[in-house]
Motif scaffolding. Structure first.
Motif, PDB file in Angstrom:
ATOM      1  N   PRO A   1       0.743  -1.337  -0.098  1.00 46.99           N
ATOM      2  CA  PRO A   1       0.058   0.106   0.135  1.00 46.99           C
ATOM      3  C   PRO A   1       0.785   1.196  -0.072  1.00 46.99           C
ATOM      4  O   PRO A   1       0.577   2.008  -0.667  1.00 46.99           O
ATOM      5  CB  PRO A   1      -0.846   0.065   1.422  1.00 46.99           C
ATOM      6  CG  PRO A   1      -0.585  -1.398   1.964  1.00 46.99           C
ATOM      7  CD  PRO A   1       0.660  -2.003   1.268  1.00 46.99           C
ATOM      8  N   LEU A   2       1.930   1.160   0.923  1.00 52.21           N
ATOM      9  CA  LEU A   2       2.795   2.313   0.662  1.00 52.21           C
ATOM     10  C   LEU A   2       3.395   2.595  -0.687  1.00 52.21           C
ATOM     11  O   LEU A   2       3.274   3.963  -1.029  1.00 52.21           O
ATOM     12  CB  LEU A   2       3.962   1.933   1.645  1.00 52.21           C
ATOM     13  CG  LEU A   2       5.116   3.103   1.955  1.00 52.21           C
ATOM     14  CD1 LEU A   2       4.624   4.411   2.498  1.00 52.21           C
ATOM     15  CD2 LEU A   2       6.183   2.615   2.457  1.00 52.21           C
ATOM     16  N   LEU A   3       3.891   1.827  -1.238  1.00 54.80           N
ATOM     17  CA  LEU A   3       4.446   1.924  -2.447  1.00 54.80           C
ATOM     18  C   LEU A   3       3.626   2.703  -3.294  1.00 54.80           C
ATOM     19  O   LEU A   3       3.718   3.483  -4.208  1.00 54.80           O
ATOM     20  CB  LEU A   3       4.987   0.548  -3.149  1.00 54.80           C
ATOM     21  CG  LEU A   3       5.833   0.681  -4.326  1.00 54.80           C
ATOM     22  CD1 LEU A   3       7.088   1.185  -3.647  1.00 54.80           C
ATOM     23  CD2 LEU A   3       6.097  -0.530  -4.923  1.00 54.80           C
TER      24      LEU A   3
ATOM     25  N   SER B   1       5.751   6.300   7.113  1.00 52.10           N
ATOM     26  CA  SER B   1       6.536   6.156   5.889  1.00 52.10           C
ATOM     27  C   SER B   1       6.275   7.089   4.707  1.00 52.10           C
ATOM     28  O   SER B   1       7.397   7.545   4.234  1.00 52.10           O
ATOM     29  CB  SER B   1       6.550   4.625   5.461  1.00 52.10           C
ATOM     30  OG  SER B   1       6.643   3.849   6.657  1.00 52.10           O
ATOM     31  N   LEU B   2       5.093   7.439   4.756  1.00 54.02           N
ATOM     32  CA  LEU B   2       4.641   8.306   3.498  1.00 54.02           C
ATOM     33  C   LEU B   2       5.244   9.532   3.715  1.00 54.02           C
ATOM     34  O   LEU B   2       5.795  10.037   2.756  1.00 54.02           O
ATOM     35  CB  LEU B   2       2.918   8.150   3.424  1.00 54.02           C
ATOM     36  CG  LEU B   2       2.455   8.700   2.248  1.00 54.02           C
ATOM     37  CD1 LEU B   2       2.799   7.511   1.247  1.00 54.02           C
ATOM     38  CD2 LEU B   2       0.823   8.744   2.447  1.00 54.02           C
ATOM     39  N   MET B   3       5.169  10.111   4.845  1.00 50.03           N
ATOM     40  CA  MET B   3       5.725  11.436   5.323  1.00 50.03           C
ATOM     41  C   MET B   3       7.093  11.479   4.877  1.00 50.03           C
ATOM     42  O   MET B   3       7.618  12.618   4.544  1.00 50.03           O
ATOM     43  CB  MET B   3       5.287  11.927   6.637  1.00 50.03           C
ATOM     44  CG  MET B   3       3.945  11.853   6.987  1.00 50.03           C
ATOM     45  SD  MET B   3       3.642  12.637   8.529  1.00 50.03           S
ATOM     46  CE  MET B   3       4.298  14.351   8.023  1.00 50.03           C
TER      47      MET B   3
ATOM     48  N   PRO C   1      13.654  -4.051  -3.843  1.00 52.94           N
ATOM     49  CA  PRO C   1      13.820  -4.928  -2.889  1.00 52.94           C
ATOM     50  C   PRO C   1      14.480  -4.217  -1.727  1.00 52.94           C
ATOM     51  O   PRO C   1      14.272  -4.842  -0.794  1.00 52.94           O
ATOM     52  CB  PRO C   1      14.945  -5.941  -3.812  1.00 52.94           C
ATOM     53  CG  PRO C   1      14.599  -5.523  -4.996  1.00 52.94           C
ATOM     54  CD  PRO C   1      14.068  -4.202  -5.078  1.00 52.94           C
ATOM     55  N   GLY C   2      15.194  -3.093  -1.799  1.00 51.16           N
ATOM     56  CA  GLY C   2      15.599  -2.544  -0.680  1.00 51.16           C
ATOM     57  C   GLY C   2      14.819  -1.968   0.466  1.00 51.16           C
ATOM     58  O   GLY C   2      14.852  -1.818   1.311  1.00 51.16           O
ATOM     59  N   LEU C   3      13.643  -1.661  -0.106  1.00 51.03           N
ATOM     60  CA  LEU C   3      12.408  -1.234   0.496  1.00 51.03           C
ATOM     61  C   LEU C   3      11.992  -2.258   1.656  1.00 51.03           C
ATOM     62  O   LEU C   3      11.564  -2.117   2.633  1.00 51.03           O
ATOM     63  CB  LEU C   3      11.094  -0.907  -0.240  1.00 51.03           C
ATOM     64  CG  LEU C   3      11.193   0.514  -0.767  1.00 51.03           C
ATOM     65  CD1 LEU C   3       9.998   0.708  -1.746  1.00 51.03           C
ATOM     66  CD2 LEU C   3      11.444   1.614   0.136  1.00 51.03           C
ATOM     67  N   LEU C   4      12.078  -3.698   1.123  1.00 48.67           N
ATOM     68  CA  LEU C   4      11.787  -4.587   1.951  1.00 48.67           C
ATOM     69  C   LEU C   4      12.476  -4.765   3.389  1.00 48.67           C
ATOM     70  O   LEU C   4      11.959  -4.995   4.433  1.00 48.67           O
ATOM     71  CB  LEU C   4      12.104  -6.125   1.108  1.00 48.67           C
ATOM     72  CG  LEU C   4      11.313  -7.258   1.593  1.00 48.67           C
ATOM     73  CD1 LEU C   4       9.742  -7.051   1.225  1.00 48.67           C
ATOM     74  CD2 LEU C   4      11.986  -8.512   0.525  1.00 48.67           C
TER      75      LEU C   4
END
Lengths: 312, 564, 374
Positions: A104-106, A186-188, A246-249
């Motif tokens: 959802p974030l992405l 995370s969004l902010m 993948p880095g976000l993971l």
């Protein structure tokens, strides 16, 4: 196209080997003898020798690399040194919570960043644009830790709008209760850098000759931005997102740690704290594989969107 | 202002705001009219303000930095289009007037099909239905002479050649049925043979669509082939305007006269080109009546002999296969001391690769070269070093050929010291200063950085740098192509003087037949890596053996002479 | 030649500097960055904040910025508690085990109204003595202050001094690691881009391998195997993993410049490859190197803060913004916000200034503004 894919897959092989060598070197030499770490403080020579034999690190290097490769292919990295759980099960069970936050974030972040970037690109050079950019810079300068600490304290602890931490069993509960604040934070944190980056992609395109042509054709500014500029700017945007995926993971590890979300990121932190090598090794290898394939996918999408790219 | 006037530009001045400096005045109080169904050309060198004028008419100047005084007017249909709203002007763009640009490659959206880019105009500017727009699009592509127009609609710009891309641009402009088509240097990036076709196409379309064309160019001869009337601009002002025949046959202004005569032609053999100062009297310059030193020995010794040079590049294809792209195919020639061999060809003919291969800046795939009786391709890098002193090169782009972070002095002294031409640093500086004087620059140039110089000055510096090591052979790779006509003449004269004084052999690479005709003793015509013809310059120009050479010669724009 | 010096025209860097000097935001941010550098220089030479580790105030002393002017930091003498510094390594309370009474405690500990207290006229003298005789020399009593300009932490240490010391650590780590990474990236990039062929293939392979592992994961993995904590370790970890971005940029630049005519001309004169790479081309890409150092410094400061926060960064007896934030996290729950604000604010100020300066210098370096292009 098929030949191109095969070619790219073949190119992956040396890179994978490099990753394996790098990790092998890292875990078996840089960190000293793993047996001592595993054995703990109170151990005698015999125990150490025993562990060394169990781990296979008394065998020649090439055999050990062979074992490592076998582990990667079979997915069997043995058990965690600290909890005794199977490593493969740890990873699989941690994937779900991570993705619950990540996907959802992405989605929201990309959509929001692109829309805002287009809006800002349209008023480029104006005072508003400059102010937004300075705000972004300031926003990016505050440590992500400060955001998390402050918002968790304020919204969860003081105001009680969200649970302070925790994780439930159903997706619905997780998504709408536990994941809300982490996603919001995370969004902010992520919006400012993405907005800045996407804006620069847009501005690069706006200064191109074909935009001048579109103006000379008398097209509306809206159509120029949404059709001509966006279609070109989407190429670096897609490449960027795919490469960062993948880095976000792992990147969400701070969020996961603060909110006690049992995801991959938190697992990495725990494993590093406990010197739990099999877990770190396994996660690193699989994330590296994921990265390599994400890059391949990015190239393929790139090819699909950009007719200029020749398949080499 | 007569009845058939379409546009009337009155007292137009344009300035650009600059940071911390006075505004730059690009156009200074110009007035002219564009009549219906005529081709009006604006001719000028770089910085003349010709393109800025065109962009002002269509309304594409950046508003933030542009200053146009209220007294300036551009009248169209009895309205001053400088004072109407941006929205109204946008509606006029692509409907009343359209524009095509110099670089068709970058001017088309690379990720949109050619068809969609044309259909877009028809649908959003002229409100065609989807199917009607598609039909019309195919018609237009057919009209501009693209083969298989139906399939071309699905192509992306990158899949077309430069000439085809420019045709697409023209089709796109025509889609609006504009009253005025503005063409800003539309053929400058194209080969001469393609240029000729595009000019012919524009002429044909103008007649058929009953429109006016504003043709912007630096090339007076080219303009002579298409324009009904000509406006000559320099430094933002109009020097002269009039009918084409009057401009060519009876120019009133000194500058126009200079432009006409600075360009070498293939019809005569002057020893020296007139330069702009000769006409404008800006600097009194006495040059003794130069008589070319007659070379006593008609057959001086051979300096360079190339034997079947072959150079190819490799590309990967499929899984393992490599395929070969030959750039230079079995080229052989001989160059004698003190003589000049011209190498002529269009883009992609391999002429530049040939030059670089001779200097071993590219490795030849096959072939031999002897320089002063020594085979040089088989030498080691160390053994070849002394020959690097004896063979030098001057490149096309004066902006890239000098290291921007080196002062001119540093650039000149480095080779002198490297090849020990001077015993010490002090002597090296003296020699460098002498060379600067020799190429017509003052000594304080020595201490400056390249960014302070114009293209012509930079080319002189690059020439001085090559001469510092006193080479026997100088390869000149399009040394004047990036320069304005008036500067070209000065550099060409300088090259002749240097050759006469030092007896250097030149290998002169160019796409410009007129320039080659002026400078060279012999010429080789190249096409797609092959030599189609080689021989004495007079013989080849008067009596070409190959069709291709004939075609090239026919494509040279010759002003109104080609009408005659 | 001395007379000739005046002939020299303004070079690239002089022109850049002139453009930068006209950019107000750029100048202000440069001044801020330079001030930070001054602070860490002073602090590195022990001129300020060398005694950051001393308990100079009561536990969780509240901030009182104006106290500097009015000298209202009342000192009290109290028996030395068992609150020795070894406690720092004690695990901090996790959020999950927060005392339910925390809020009430926080209320109790809110800053005291100092106007109601009697000002001790001997405070200054006593403080001097207290400073010199610190802790162990006098096991029974120690002079402690009730407030400090930026407040105190839970062991009574001066947050201002901690912040200065933390700045020194974080900025030093960020800058050194950035220099190391940029050096490696430039060196590899130059060789790969200039020589091409198998040298490029090899270096590009190494790059791809490093690039295949997400940056933070690689950093954490190295932190896991390196049992030794400390500033040098952090610099090495960040520097050795962070060169890839620079490599890619510099490699592309070298490939571009290699084909430029001025390089061809140098090759035509037989100038050696190393000289072309580092005397001819390097000055032409140096502006990119500069911008990269600046960008990486900011990135590495952020990484160091996270690593130290998690306890994988600097050693426990050192302080960085990260370890301060770690302390601050548990303090905030008690309502003690000042360490969070001090560390977070110092970092935000430096990083903002650094980023704005980077933007300004990038604008000043922009070749389009130079008027040098065709």
């Amino acid at each position: 196209m098929i030949i191109y894919i095969i070619r790219r897959l073949l190119q992956i092989i040396p890179i994978m080997l490099g990753v394996v060598l790098l990790l092998f070197f890292l875990f078996n030499w840089v960190g000293g003898d793993p047996a001592y770490i595993l054995a703990g403080k109170f151990s005698n020579e015999e125990q150490i020798a025993n562990i060394r034999h169990q781990l296979g690190i008394d065998r020649p290097a090439y055999v050990q690399i062979g074992i490592f490769l076998e582990q990667i292919v079979t997915g069997d990295f043995g058990n965690s040194w600290s909890t005794g759980e199977r490593v493969s099960e740890i990873i699989l069970s941690r994937l779900g919570p991570s993705l619950t936050i990540l996907l959802p974030l992405l989605f929201i972040e990309t959509l929001l960043a692109i829309t805002l970037a287009l809006a800002v690109a349209r008023i480029r050079g104006s005072l508003t644009d400059r102010m937004i950019m300075i705000f972004c810079t300031i926003g990016m300068s505050i440590s992500i830790l400060v955001y998390i600490i402050v918002f968790q304290y304020l919204f969860a602890y003081r105001l009680g709008w969200f649970p302070v931490q925790g994780w439930g069993n159903s997706l619905r509960e997780n998504l709408f209760t536990y994941a809300m604040l982490p996603i919001l934070i995370s969004l902010m944190v992520g919006l400012a850098p993405n907005l800045r980056l996407f804006r620069s992609f847009m501005l690069d395109e706006i200064s191109q000759d074909y935009v001048r042509t579109a103006r000379a054709k008398g097209l509306s500014e809206k159509r120029i931005l949404w059709i001509h500029v966006l279609r070109n700017a989407s190429i670096p945007i897609i490449t960027y997102i795919m490469a960062a995926l993948p880095g976000l993971l792992v990147g969400a590890f701070l969020i996961e740690r603060f909110f006690s979300i049992p995801g991959i990121g938190r697992e990495v932190i725990l494993a590093v704290e406990r010197s739990d090598f099999p877990v770190i090794k396994a996660i690193t290898v699989y994330v590296a594989i994921a990265t390599i394939f994400a890059n391949l996918l990015a190239d393929l999408i790139y090819k699909a969107v950009d007719p200029r790219v020749e398949l080499k | 202002m007569t009845a058939d006037t379409l546009f009337f530009i009155e007292h137009l001045s344009i300035a650009f705001r600059r940071r911390q400096r006075n505004p730059f005045i690009a156009v200074n109080d110009i007035s002219f009219a564009i009549r219906e169904n005529e081709t009006l050309a604006i001719v000028g060198e770089s910085g003349s303000g010709k393109s800025v004028t065109a962009l002002a008419i269509i309304g594409l100047l950046p508003n933030i930095v542009t200053q146009i005084p209220v007294s300036s007017r551009i009248m169209y249909h009895e309205r001053n289009i400088l004072s109407i709203s941006e929205n109204e002007r946008r509606k006029m763009r692509g409907a009343d007037f359209a524009m095509i640009f110099q670089e068709p490659m970058t001017s088309l959206n690379p990720v949109m099909t050619v068809g969609n880019q044309i259909i877009e105009v028809l649908r959003f500017k002229r409100h065609f239905s989807r199917t009607a727009a598609r039909q019309r699009c195919i018609q237009l592509l057919d009209e501009v002479g693209l083969p298989d127009p139906e399939r071309t609609t699905t192509h992306f710009p990158g899949q077309l050649s430069g000439g085809q891309q420019q045709r697409v641009m023209i089709a796109m402009a025509l889609a609006c049925e504009p009253r005025l088509l503005i063409a800003d240097e539309p053929t400058t990036a194209l080969d001469v043979t393609v240029q000729k076709q595009i000019i012919a196409l524009l002429k044909k379309l103008k007649a058929r669509h009953q429109m006016s064309i504003l043709f912007i160019s630096h090339d007076l001869a080219l303009v002579g082939e298409i324009a009904d009337r000509i406006v000559v601009m320099r430094h933002g002002s109009i020097r002269e305007q009039g009918d084409t025949s009057q401009i060519f046959l009876n120019p009133q202004d000194h500058y126009t006269r200079a432009l006409l005569q600075c360009r070498p032609t293939i019809d005569d053999f002057p020893n020296r080109l007139p330069v702009i100062e000769d006409f404008l009297g800006e600097r009194s310059r006495v040059h003794s009546d130069i008589v070319k030193k007659t070379i006593e020995n008609r057959n001086p010794p051979i300096l360079l002999h190339a034997d079947k040079i072959y150079k190819s590049f490799f590309r990967h294809d499929g899984l393992w296969r490599k395929y070969e792209i030959p750039a230079v195919k079995n080229i052989s020639f001989t160059l004698r001391r003190g003589q000049t061999l011209g190498i002529v060809g269009e883009s992609g003919s391999g002429k530049t690769t040939l030059g670089l291969t001779l200097l071993r800046l590219r490795r030849a795939t096959q072939g031999n070269v002897t320089f002063d009786r020594q085979a040089i391709f088989s030498l080691s890098d160390q053994e070849f070093l002394p020959f690097r002193r004896r063979m030098q090169i001057v490149f096309q782009n004066p902006y890239a050929s000098l290291n921007p972070r080196f002062t001119v002095g540093q650039s000149l002294i480095e080779p002198i010291l490297l090849h020990r031409v001077a015993p010490d640093r002090k002597t090296a500086i003296e020699q460098a200063l002498d060379w600067l004087s020799r190429v017509g620059l003052s000594h304080d140039v020595f201490y400056k950085f390249p960014h302070e110089f114009s293209g012509g000055q930079r080319q002189r510096i690059a020439l001085a740098r090559a001469l510092t090591v006193r080479p026997d052979l100088l390869i000149l790779d399009e040394p004047v192509s990036a320069l304005d006509v008036s500067v070209q003449a000065q550099i060409l004269n300088l090259l002749k003087d240097i050759q006469d004084d030092f007896g250097i052999s030149y290998l002169f690479i160019s796409h410009d037949l007129a320039v080659v005709h002026f400078l060279c003793d012999n010429v080789m015509v190249m096409r797609q890596g092959e030599a189609t013809e080689i021989g004495n310059i007079r013989e080849i120009f008067q009596n070409p053996k190959s069709d291709y050479t004939q075609q090239l010669l026919d494509s040279i724009p010759r002003g109104i002479l080609s009408h005659a | 030649m001395s007379a000739a010096v005046s002939h020299y025209s303004k070079g690239f860097w002089q022109l850049t500097w002139r453009r930068l000097a006209m950019d107000r935001v750029g100048v202000v941010s440069l001044i801020i960055v330079l001030m930070f550098f001054m602070i860490i220089l002073f602090s590195a030479f022990g001129l300020i904040a060398s005694d950051w580790n001393h308990e100079v105030a009561i536990n969780d002393a509240p901030p009182d910025l104006w106290g500097i002017l009015t000298d209202k930091h009342t000192s009290v003498i109290q028996p030395s508690s068992n609150n020795t510094l070894s406690e720092i390594s004690e695990p901090l309370p996790e959020l999950s085990v927060v005392d339910p009474l925390a809020e009430d405690i926080a209320k109790l500990r809110t800053p005291i109204d100092f106007s109601s207290h009697i000002i001790d006229p001997l405070a200054d003298t006593l403080r001097d003595i207290g400073y010199s005789q610190y802790v162990s020399t006098d096991p029974t009593t120690i002079e402690k202050r009730t407030s400090l300009p930026f407040g105190g932490d839970r062991w009574g240490r001066d947050v201002l001094k901690k912040t200065i010391k933390g700045t020194q650590t974080s900025l030093f780590v960020g800058l050194t690691a950035a220099l190391l990474a940029t050096f490696l990236g430039t060196l590899f990039g130059a060789f790969a881009g200039y020589y091409g062929s198998y040298i490029d293939d090899t270096l590009n392979w190494i790059y791809s391998v490093f690039n295949a592992i997400p940056y933070l994961l690689l950093v954490l993995a190295i932190a896991a195997v390196l049992q030794k904590r400390g500033i040098a370790t952090v610099v090495l970890i960040l520097g050795l993993t962070g060169w890839t971005g620079v490599f890619r940029l510099i490699r592309a630049e070298y490939m571009k410049h290699r084909a430029r005519e001025y390089v061809m001309a140098a090759r035509a004169f037989g100038v050696s490859s190393l000289r072309i790479m580092f005397i001819h081309i390097l000055p032409n890409v140096s502006h990119i190197v500069l911008v990269e150092i600046s960008i990486l410094t900011v990135a590495f400061i952020k990484s160091e803060v996270i690593l130290s926060f998690l306890g994988f960064g600097v050693a426990v007896d050192d302080v960085s913004w990260g370890s301060m934030l770690n302390d601050a996290q548990s303090e905030l729950i008690l309502g003690h916000w000042w360490e969070l604000v001090a560390a977070g604010g110092a970092m935000a100020l430096l990083v903002t200034a650094f980023s704005l300066f980077t933007d300004a210098i990038r604008d000043a370096l922009d070749p389009k503004a130079q008027g040098a292009g065709a």
